[in-house]
Design a protein around this motif. Structure first.
Motif, short mmCIF file in Angstrom:
data_model
loop_
_atom_site.label_atom_id
_atom_site.label_comp_id
_atom_site.label_asym_id
_atom_site.label_seq_id
_atom_site.Cartn_x
_atom_site.Cartn_y
_atom_site.Cartn_z
N ASP A 187 0.83 -1.21 0.00
CA ASP A 187 0.00 0.00 0.00
C ASP A 187 0.86 1.25 0.00
O ASP A 187 0.50 2.27 -0.60
CB ASP A 187 -0.93 -0.01 1.22
CG ASP A 187 -1.96 1.11 1.18
OD1 ASP A 187 -2.58 1.29 0.11
OD2 ASP A 187 -2.12 1.80 2.19
N PHE A 188 2.04 1.19 0.65
CA PHE A 188 2.95 2.33 0.64
C PHE A 188 3.37 2.68 -0.79
O PHE A 188 3.36 3.85 -1.18
CB PHE A 188 4.19 2.02 1.49
CG PHE A 188 5.23 3.10 1.47
CD1 PHE A 188 5.06 4.26 2.21
CD2 PHE A 188 6.37 2.96 0.69
CE1 PHE A 188 6.02 5.26 2.19
CE2 PHE A 188 7.34 3.95 0.67
CZ PHE A 188 7.16 5.10 1.42
N ARG A 189 3.73 1.67 -1.57
CA ARG A 189 4.11 1.92 -2.95
C ARG A 189 2.96 2.53 -3.74
O ARG A 189 3.16 3.43 -4.57
CB ARG A 189 4.59 0.62 -3.62
CG ARG A 189 5.94 0.13 -3.10
CD ARG A 189 6.48 -1.01 -3.95
NE ARG A 189 5.68 -2.21 -3.83
CZ ARG A 189 5.85 -3.15 -2.91
NH1 ARG A 189 6.79 -3.00 -2.00
NH2 ARG A 189 5.09 -4.22 -2.88
N LYS A 190 1.75 2.06 -3.48
CA LYS A 190 0.58 2.62 -4.17
C LYS A 190 0.39 4.09 -3.79
O LYS A 190 0.06 4.93 -4.65
CB LYS A 190 -0.67 1.82 -3.81
CG LYS A 190 -0.70 0.42 -4.40
CD LYS A 190 -1.96 -0.32 -3.96
CE LYS A 190 -1.97 -1.74 -4.53
NZ LYS A 190 -3.17 -2.50 -4.06
N LYS A 191 0.62 4.40 -2.52
CA LYS A 191 0.45 5.78 -2.06
C LYS A 191 1.51 6.70 -2.68
O LYS A 191 1.24 7.86 -2.99
CB LYS A 191 0.53 5.84 -0.54
CG LYS A 191 -0.66 5.20 0.18
CD LYS A 191 -1.92 6.02 0.00
CE LYS A 191 -3.01 5.63 1.01
NZ LYS A 191 -3.48 4.26 0.90
N LEU A 192 2.74 6.18 -2.87
CA LEU A 192 3.75 6.98 -3.56
C LEU A 192 3.28 7.35 -4.95
O LEU A 192 3.44 8.49 -5.41
CB LEU A 192 5.07 6.22 -3.66
CG LEU A 192 5.86 5.95 -2.37
CD1 LEU A 192 7.14 5.18 -2.70
CD2 LEU A 192 6.20 7.24 -1.63
N MET A 193 2.64 6.40 -5.62
CA MET A 193 2.26 6.60 -7.01
C MET A 193 0.98 7.41 -7.18
O MET A 193 0.58 7.71 -8.31
CB MET A 193 2.12 5.24 -7.70
CG MET A 193 3.45 4.53 -7.91
SD MET A 193 3.22 2.92 -8.67
CE MET A 193 2.27 3.34 -10.13
N GLU A 194 0.38 7.79 -6.08
CA GLU A 194 -0.77 8.70 -6.19
C GLU A 194 -0.32 10.11 -6.58
O GLU A 194 -1.13 10.92 -7.02
CB GLU A 194 -1.55 8.73 -4.88
CG GLU A 194 -2.34 7.45 -4.63
CD GLU A 194 -3.07 7.47 -3.30
OE1 GLU A 194 -2.97 8.49 -2.58
OE2 GLU A 194 -3.74 6.47 -2.98
N THR A 195 0.98 10.38 -6.42
CA THR A 195 1.54 11.65 -6.86
C THR A 195 1.95 11.54 -8.32
O THR A 195 2.77 10.68 -8.68
CB THR A 195 2.74 12.04 -5.99
OG1 THR A 195 2.30 12.22 -4.64
CG2 THR A 195 3.38 13.34 -6.49
N HIS A 196 1.41 12.38 -9.16
CA HIS A 196 1.66 12.35 -10.60
C HIS A 196 3.16 12.43 -10.89
O HIS A 196 3.85 13.33 -10.41
CB HIS A 196 0.94 13.52 -11.27
CG HIS A 196 1.14 13.58 -12.75
ND1 HIS A 196 0.42 12.82 -13.63
CD2 HIS A 196 2.02 14.31 -13.50
CE1 HIS A 196 0.81 13.08 -14.87
NE2 HIS A 196 1.78 13.97 -14.83
N GLY A 197 3.66 11.45 -11.64
CA GLY A 197 5.05 11.48 -12.08
C GLY A 197 6.08 11.07 -11.05
O GLY A 197 7.28 11.14 -11.31
#
Length: 640
Positions: A187-197
Motif C-alpha cells: 500500500d505504501f508503494r501505491k500511495k507513492l504513485m498517487e503523486t503524478h510522475g
C-alpha cells in the motif's frame, strides 16, 4: 500549544510552529510518531538564509509541509552537502520491548533526490503506518544525532539534507513533502504513485553476480512519452521498453553485469530525477576463495609460545596490519570465530592445502585458548579468560564444531558440538535468545551417528527453549540491546526449527506471528545497501576502528533474517520468501572487497553526531558470518 485535527491526523505545534505530536485520529493508543531531542521541523542553514515553514491539510486528508529558504544577503550563497538540515524526528528508538511494540516505529529512509521518501513502520505491525514523500525539491542524504548516553538503544534524530542550488540575492527555493498513512508495504508503494510522475523503482534483487542481468521497472502515475524519460549509467543510455496500463507508465530495463562495482543508474522521469543503486560482485565461490586467502595470509597470527599463536585477528586495511585488544569486541574470540567457520565450510567444497594447514592451526588455537572439551565451556578470550561468561559464544562454537565434523568426518567434533550446547543450556541458555543455534543439523547428525542419548537430551533442551520463546511471544527480553532484529530473528529460527523437529503447529503459528514483526526491520529502498537489509545502528561503535554509532547498511547479522526466510520457504514451499532470502544474503556482500579484504560495518548516514559518516570501516573484524550464511544457503543465494 496549537492543535490541528482532521479526519486522519492529530498534530500539535509549539509556539515556534514546530511539531511536538503527530498521531492518527483513530489510534486508540494515541501513539506519537515523532519524538527526539530536537523538535520536528527544527532547521539549520548558513548565515544569510532565512527559512520558514507552512503546513496544510490536502483535500484527501494528508499533511503537507513546505520549507522555504531565502537568500537575504547581497551576494549569492552556495551550499555544501550538509549545510542545510531539517529534523524529521521519527519515533525510532529502543526502550523496553513492550513499549517498542506499541509506541515506536522503524524509519526506512530513501534519499532519492526528487523521489525521496520515508516508510515508517509501527514496530508491532499495527496499521496504519506513516509515510512521507517529497512533492517538491530534492533530498540527497540524511544524518543522525544520537543520545550517546543511551549507547546502542537510540537510533537518533534524523536530519534530511535538501540539495539546493546557488541562491541569488532575494531568491527563494522550496522543499515540500507530504505525510500520509498506509496499511502495508504494498500500500505504501501505491500511495507513492498517487503523486503524478513520482517514479517508483521495482526489482527483486539489487546485488548481482557478474554474468547476471539486472532487471527493474520504473513505474509512475501519468502517461509519459519516451522522450520525457532517461535511464543512464555512466552517462550512457540504457535501452528500455515503454508500456502503459491505464493512466500508469511502466518502463522496463535490463543491464548485463560485467564488473564487480557499484552500478548507480540515473533516472529522469519527466520533471523528476532519482537513482537506483545496484551492485555487481564476482561469482560467490570466487569471492569466498579470495576472502579465505586474505584471512590465511593476512589475518592469522603466528608466534610460537604466544596465547594468540594461530588466531584469526582483526585486520586494519588502512594500516595494513593485524590488531588485537582484550577489549571484548576486538579480542581473539567471540564473533571472530566466523573466519574459522567460513574456512571449514569452504574446504568442504574445494580442497586447498594452504587453507587446510591454516585451519588446523586455528583449531589447535581454539581448543587451547577458547574451549574446554571436557566441560563444554566456551571462553571469552585467550588464556581461557572468562571475565564475561557470554552465552552468545556457545552456539557459534557449536556451529564451528559441526563444520569440522562435516569436513573431517570425525565424531569427536560432533560430540564437542553437542557438549557445547549441553553446557549452553546448563548455563541458562534456555531463557536466552542465542544467535544461529544449529538445532536441526546437530540433531540430525546425532541421530545419524546413533548417538541416541545425546540426541534425546538435546531435543529435550531445545524443545523446552522453544516453548519458552513461544510463551514469551512478542514480549522479547532485553539483551545487549533492548530490542533489535537479532533478538527477533533467533526467536523465529528456534520456533521454525522446533516445528520441524516436533511437527507441533503451535510453533509454526507463533513463528509466523513473530516473523511478521521481524520483516518490519527490513526496508525496500532501491539501493543494494538497504534493500531487504535489517535496520541496525550500533555495530560500528563496538566492532569498528573509528568506533562510531550510526545506521549500518548492511550489517552481516541481517543475514539471520534471510536464514529465517529460507527455512520458512522450505517448509511452506513459499517462493516469495525464497526470493526475499536471496536478497537478504546478497544484501551483505558489499562488505567484501574485490581483493579478499572486508569491512565490519558500513556507517551509512552522511554525518553522525557531527562526525563524517558514509564510509566503510577499515577493520576486517566479524563480518565473515555473511559469507558463511551465503555459502551455507548457497542454493538460495545464487538462486538456481
Amino acid at each position: 500549544m496549537k492543535e490541528l485535527v482532521n479526519e486522519k491526523f492529530i498534530i500539535k505545534l509549539d509556539e515556534e510552529n514546530k511539531l511536538i505530536f503527530l498521531g492518527h485520529k483513530s489510534d486508540v493508543t494515541n501513539m506519537n510518531w515523532i519524538e527526539g531531542k530536537e523538535k520536528w521541523g527544527t532547521t539549520f542553514c548558513p548565515e544569510g538564509i532565512k527559512f520558514s515553514i507552512e503546513r496544510k491539510f490536502t483535500e484527501d486528508g494528508n499533511l503537507r509541509e513546505k520549507y522555504s529558504f531565502k537568500n537575504t544577503t547581497e551576494f549569492p550563497i552556495g551550499f555544501k552537502r550538509t549545510d542545510i538540515g531539517i529534523y524529521t524526528t521519527f519515533n525510532d528508538n529502543y526502550e523496553d520491548t513492550d513499549i517498542c511494540i506499541e509506541e515506536k516505529c522503524h524509519a526506512h529512509i530513501f534519499c532519492g533526490e526528487e523521489a525521496s521518501y520515508v516508510m515508517a513502520m509501527q514496530m508491532g505491525g499495527r496499521a496504519p503506518h506513516l509515510g512521507m514523500k517529497v512533492i517538491k525539491g530534492s533530498i540527497v542524504s540524511y544524518s543522525v544525532e544520537r543520545d550517546l548516553s543511551e549507547e546502542s538503544n537510540d537510533r537518533g534524530d534524523f536530519i534530511l539534507h535538501p540539495d539546493l542550488p546557488i541562491l541569488q540575492p532575494e531568491e527563494t527555493v522550496e522543499v515540500e513533502w507530504e505525510l500520509f498513512w498506509f496499511l502495508d508495504k504494498e500500500d505504501f508503494r501505491k500511495k507513492l504513485m498517487e503523486t503524478h510522475g513520482f517514479p517508483v523503482v521495482n526489482s527483486k534483487q539489487f546485488t548481482y553476480f557478474i554474468g547476471e542481468t539486472i532487471k527493474f521497472d520504473v513505474v509512475a502515475a501519468g502517461v509519459f512519452k519516451e522522450e520525457e524519460i532517461e535511464i543512464k549509467y555512466k552517462n550512457r543510455e540504457i535501452p528500455f521498453v515503454l508500456r502503459y496500463e491505464g493512466y500508469t507508465t511502466i518502463v522496463t530495463c535490463e543491464y548485463l553485469v560485467n564488473s564487480a562495482e557499484e552500478i548507480k543508474i540515473e533516472i529522469k522521469f519527466a520533471e523528476r530525477t532519482t537513482h537506483v543503486n545496484f551492485l555487481g560482485r564476482k561469482p560467490l565461490h570466487e569471492m569466498i576463495e579470495e576472502r579465505c586467502s586474505f584471512i590465511v595470509e593476512k589475518q592469522q597470527y603466528h608466534k610460537e609460545g604466544s596465547f594468540l599463536d594461530g588466531a584469526y585477528l582483526i585486520y586494519d586495511n588502512e594500516e595494513k596490519k593485524q590488531y588485537y585488544s582484550h577489549l571484548d569486541d576486538h579480542n581473539g574470540g567471540r564473533e571472530r570465530i566466523c573466519m574459522g567457520i567460513l574456512l571449514a565450510r569452504y574446504l568442504q567444497k574445494k580442497e586447498n592445502a594452504a587453507f587446510l594447514k591454516s585451519l588446523e592451526k586455528y583449531i589447535s588455537y581454539i581448543y587451547r585458548e577458547l574451549y574446554d572439551d571436557k566441560t563444554g565451556f566456551v571462553y571469552n578470550d585467550v588464556n581461557r579468560n572468562l571475565d564475561w561468561h557470554r552465552l552468545y559464544n556457545y552456539p557459534w562454537m557449536s556451529v564451528f564444531q559441526l563444520e569440522l565434523y562435516r569436513l573431517f568426518k570425525d565424531k569427536k567434533y560432533l560430540g564437542d558440538s553437542f557438549r557445547t550446547m549441553e553446557r549452553y543450556y546448563k548455563e541458562g541458555g534456555g531463557k536466552f535468545y542465542g544467535i544461529a543455534i544449529p538445532a536441526i543439523e546437530l540433531l540430525n547428525y546425532l541421530k545419524l551417528e546413533n548417538m541416541k542419548e545425546e540426541a534425546e537430551a538435546f531435543e529435550k533442551d531445545f524443545t523446552a527453549h522453544a516453548l519458552h520463546i513461544l510463551e514469551n511471544g512478542l514480549h522479547y527480553p532485553p539483551f545487549e540491546v533492548r530490542y533489535e532484529q537479532s533478538i527477533v530473528a533467533p526467536a523465529v529460527s528456534c520456533l521454525i526449527q522446533a516445528y520441524e523437529i516436533t511437527k507441533d503447529k503451535g510453533f509454526l503459528e507463533e513463528a509466523e506471528k513473530q516473523m511478521a514483526v521481524l520483516e518490519l526491520f527490513n526496508g525496500e529502498q532501491p539501493d543494494y545497501n538497504q534493500y531487504e537489509v535489517a535496520i541496525r545502528h550500533w555495530d560500528g561503535r563496538w566492532f569498528g576502528k573509528y568506533r562510531n554509532y550510526g545506521d549500518t547498511y548492511p550489517h552481516y547479522w541481517s543475514s539471520l533474517t534471510g536464514m529465517d526466510f529460507i527455512q520458512y520457504s522450505k517448509i511452506m514451499g513459499n517462493e516469495k520468501y525464497k526470493e526475499k532470502a536471496k536478497a537478504s544474503f546478497r544484501g551483505c556482500l558489499s562488505l567484501f572487497g574485490t581483493d579478499g579484504s572486508a569491512s565490519c560495518a558500513i556507517v551509512y548516514p552522511e554525518m553522525v553526531n557531527g562526525k563524517k559518516g558514509h564510509y566503510y570501516d577499515p577493520w576486517a573484524n566479524d563480518q565473515d558470518w555473511a559469507l558463511y550464511f551465503a555459502l551455507r544457503y548457497e542454493e538460495a543465494t545464487i538462486g538456481k
